[in-house]
Design a protein around this motif. Structure first.
Motif, mmCIF file in Angstrom:
data_model
loop_
_atom_site.group_PDB
_atom_site.id
_atom_site.type_symbol
_atom_site.label_atom_id
_atom_site.label_comp_id
_atom_site.label_asym_id
_atom_site.label_seq_id
_atom_site.Cartn_x
_atom_site.Cartn_y
_atom_site.Cartn_z
ATOM 1 N N PHE A 190 1.259 -1.181 -0.401
ATOM 2 C CA PHE A 190 -0.193 -0.397 0.029
ATOM 3 C C PHE A 190 0.894 1.533 -0.181
ATOM 4 C CE2 PHE A 190 -3.054 -3.479 1.723
ATOM 5 C CZ PHE A 190 -4.191 -2.867 0.888
ATOM 6 N N ASN A 191 2.060 1.132 -0.562
ATOM 7 C CA ASN A 191 2.681 2.564 -0.217
ATOM 8 C C ASN A 191 2.634 3.277 0.692
ATOM 9 O OD1 ASN A 191 5.524 3.353 -1.508
ATOM 10 N ND2 ASN A 191 3.683 4.414 -2.899
ATOM 11 N N VAL A 192 2.745 2.686 2.131
ATOM 12 C CA VAL A 192 2.766 3.799 2.792
ATOM 13 C C VAL A 192 3.653 3.121 4.093
ATOM 14 C CG1 VAL A 192 0.075 3.840 3.372
ATOM 15 C CG2 VAL A 192 1.111 1.465 4.526
ATOM 16 N N THR A 193 3.821 3.957 5.302
ATOM 17 C CA THR A 193 4.643 3.903 6.353
ATOM 18 C C THR A 193 2.934 4.055 8.330
ATOM 19 O OG1 THR A 193 6.117 4.715 6.660
ATOM 20 C CG2 THR A 193 6.289 4.801 8.277
ATOM 21 N N LEU A 194 2.643 2.218 8.929
ATOM 22 C CA LEU A 194 2.200 2.590 9.120
ATOM 23 C C LEU A 194 3.021 3.553 10.272
ATOM 24 C CD1 LEU A 194 1.160 -1.397 9.075
ATOM 25 C CD2 LEU A 194 0.025 0.853 8.566
ATOM 26 N N LYS A 195 1.585 4.217 10.825
ATOM 27 C CA LYS A 195 1.448 5.310 12.211
ATOM 28 C C LYS A 195 0.859 4.620 13.141
ATOM 29 C CE LYS A 195 3.794 8.498 9.325
ATOM 30 N NZ LYS A 195 2.208 9.583 9.283
ATOM 31 N N GLU A 196 1.161 4.578 14.436
ATOM 32 C CA GLU A 196 0.793 4.559 15.846
ATOM 33 C C GLU A 196 -0.498 4.940 16.050
ATOM 34 O OE1 GLU A 196 3.170 3.668 19.263
ATOM 35 O OE2 GLU A 196 4.979 3.506 18.232
ATOM 36 N N ASP A 197 -1.971 4.350 16.030
ATOM 37 C CA ASP A 197 -3.420 4.418 16.268
ATOM 38 C C ASP A 197 -3.818 3.781 16.757
ATOM 39 O OD1 ASP A 197 -3.403 3.311 14.618
ATOM 40 O OD2 ASP A 197 -4.221 5.459 13.011
ATOM 41 N N ILE A 198 -4.927 3.385 16.995
ATOM 42 C CA ILE A 198 -6.127 2.362 18.122
ATOM 43 C C ILE A 198 -5.784 0.873 16.682
ATOM 44 C CG2 ILE A 198 -8.072 3.703 17.333
ATOM 45 C CD1 ILE A 198 -7.680 1.295 20.550
ATOM 46 N N ASN A 199 -6.000 1.518 15.111
ATOM 47 C CA ASN A 199 -6.186 0.378 14.403
ATOM 48 C C ASN A 199 -5.556 -0.389 14.436
ATOM 49 O OD1 ASN A 199 -9.325 1.398 14.199
ATOM 50 N ND2 ASN A 199 -8.310 2.800 12.602
ATOM 51 N N LEU A 200 -3.758 0.265 14.435
ATOM 52 C CA LEU A 200 -2.492 -0.412 14.285
ATOM 53 C C LEU A 200 -2.549 -1.336 15.959
ATOM 54 C CD1 LEU A 200 -0.235 -1.270 13.031
ATOM 55 C CD2 LEU A 200 1.265 0.935 14.763
ATOM 56 N N ALA A 201 -2.551 -0.747 16.487
ATOM 57 C CA ALA A 201 -3.353 -1.356 17.933
ATOM 58 C C ALA A 201 -3.796 -2.786 18.013
ATOM 59 C CB ALA A 201 -3.420 -0.553 19.269
ATOM 60 N N ARG A 202 -4.756 -2.326 17.151
ATOM 61 C CA ARG A 202 -6.005 -4.646 17.244
ATOM 62 C C ARG A 202 -4.888 -4.504 15.652
ATOM 63 N NH1 ARG A 202 -10.752 0.311 16.174
ATOM 64 N NH2 ARG A 202 -11.433 0.137 18.806
ATOM 65 N N PHE A 203 -4.437 -4.014 14.868
ATOM 66 C CA PHE A 203 -3.671 -5.360 14.110
ATOM 67 C C PHE A 203 -2.917 -5.852 14.538
ATOM 68 C CE2 PHE A 203 -0.799 -5.202 9.479
ATOM 69 C CZ PHE A 203 -1.699 -6.793 9.498
ATOM 70 N N ILE A 219 -9.925 -8.059 6.580
ATOM 71 C CA ILE A 219 -10.809 -7.363 7.811
ATOM 72 C C ILE A 219 -9.983 -6.369 8.930
ATOM 73 C CG2 ILE A 219 -12.651 -7.364 9.489
ATOM 74 C CD1 ILE A 219 -14.477 -9.599 8.676
ATOM 75 N N HIS A 220 -8.831 -6.924 9.313
ATOM 76 C CA HIS A 220 -8.033 -6.033 9.985
ATOM 77 C C HIS A 220 -7.003 -4.902 9.053
ATOM 78 C CE1 HIS A 220 -8.750 -7.230 14.032
ATOM 79 N NE2 HIS A 220 -8.918 -8.698 13.451
ATOM 80 N N ILE A 221 -6.677 -5.722 8.007
ATOM 81 C CA ILE A 221 -5.871 -4.912 7.157
ATOM 82 C C ILE A 221 -6.779 -3.540 6.613
ATOM 83 C CG2 ILE A 221 -5.095 -4.755 4.636
ATOM 84 C CD1 ILE A 221 -3.674 -7.342 5.171
ATOM 85 N N ALA A 222 -8.004 -3.577 5.906
ATOM 86 C CA ALA A 222 -9.409 -3.138 5.457
ATOM 87 C C ALA A 222 -9.337 -1.515 6.779
ATOM 88 C CB ALA A 222 -10.664 -3.441 5.470
ATOM 89 N N ARG A 223 -9.638 -2.187 8.276
ATOM 90 C CA ARG A 223 -9.977 -1.489 9.031
ATOM 91 C C ARG A 223 -7.982 -0.523 8.926
ATOM 92 N NH1 ARG A 223 -12.200 -5.720 13.836
ATOM 93 N NH2 ARG A 223 -14.005 -5.232 13.251
ATOM 94 N N LEU A 224 -7.327 -0.561 8.866
ATOM 95 C CA LEU A 224 -6.286 -0.240 9.170
ATOM 96 C C LEU A 224 -5.825 1.902 8.098
ATOM 97 C CD1 LEU A 224 -2.832 -2.223 8.121
ATOM 98 C CD2 LEU A 224 -3.388 -1.210 10.296
#
Length: 274
Positions: A190-203, A267-272
């Motif tokens: 997805f050419n992104v750098t994942l940032k720390e947030d609630i969705n990443l924590a769930r992932f 589903i968890h990837i989509a929530r990100l």
């Protein structure tokens, strides 16, 4: 409180008021003591109840081989870990954690350093456990008056994760790598750098259980074709990403990811990206 068995000068076995076997620690508490004598309560520093998860013979061997102050610190570290997490921590951690603390101190005295190739991964994936481990390293430096490499915290963090996930340490390394593969695949596709947030924590939480199921070869419930097809169509890009994660895990570890796992992962990837 009567002595049931003397382990060494600083450790005796006794029983609590319910008749359960307890380990009593204290400087000199076992010196010149004998079975049947009353425990000198003025010397008691720690009382520890053995659980079925700890092999008593292995535990007592540890008591004999490792200096009392290191064993006492291992108990202190274990109790601190319990205050830092709401997760269940297997009591079995006490033996490998104390042994690791001892070898860390011995290595430091000889100026031997180990590199941990997963250091940055551990800091990122197990942030809470890492922060707890950093505190323990600081406590070690203070209590033993010796400078400990801060990167030792990564090794201690893995012991904590191991006790929380209730798997072997070698499998904890493997689980960490599976999580790392998953995160890097998402960022790459997805050419992104994942940032720390609630969705990443769930992932991340999902990935920990996902990796544990892979390692233990746990099969999820029976396929629900309708739901799987719906998710596949609605989140086509995310589903392709989940398939690529599965392909890379299969290539490296020969673990197969079933259709339900792919759907949950999608589903968890989509929530990100909500």
């Amino acid at each position: 409180m009567k002595i049931v068995q003397v382990i060494n000068n600083n450790t005796v076995i006794s029983q609590d008021f319910q008749g359960k076997e307890i380990v009593v620690f204290g400087k000199g508490i076992g010196f010149n003591s004998k079975k049947g004598e009353t425990v000198d309560e003025s010397r008691i520093e720690k009382v520890f109840t053995l659980s079925k998860d700890i092999e008593s013979e292995e535990f007592f061997q540890l008591m004999d081989e490792i200096p009392y102050d290191v064993v006492a610190f291992g108990l202190k570290a274990y109790e601190y870990i319990l205050t830092c997490t709401s997760k269940t921590v297997n009591k079995r951690i006490l033996i490998p954690l104390t042994d690791h603390i001892y070898t860390t101190l011995e290595r430091r005295k000889k100026n031997i350093r180990f590199e941990n190739e997963l250091y940055w991964n551990i800091r990122y994936i197990y942030a809470d456990e890492y922060h707890t481990a950093v505190d323990i390293v600081d406590m070690m430096s203070s209590d033993f008056n010796i400078e400990i490499d801060p990167k030792e915290a990564a090794f201690i963090a893995l012991h904590i994760v191991n006790a929380e996930m209730d798997i072997d340490l070698k499998d904890t390394y493997k689980a960490t790598d599976i999580i790392d593969i998953s995160i890097k695949t998402v960022e790459e596709m997805f050419n992104v750098t994942l940032k720390e947030d609630i969705n990443l924590a769930r992932f991340m939480t999902h990935l920990q259980f996902f990796a544990k199921r892979m390692i233990r070869d746990v099969v999820t419930e029976e396929d629900n074709d309708d739901i799987n097809k719906f998710i596949n169509l609605k989140y086509a890009n995310e589903y392709r990403c989940a398939e690529e994660i599965a392909r890379r895990i299969k290539a490296k570890y020969n673990y197969s990811v079933d259709r339900n796992e792919l759907t949950y992962l999608t589903i968890h990837i989509a929530r990100l990206f909500r």
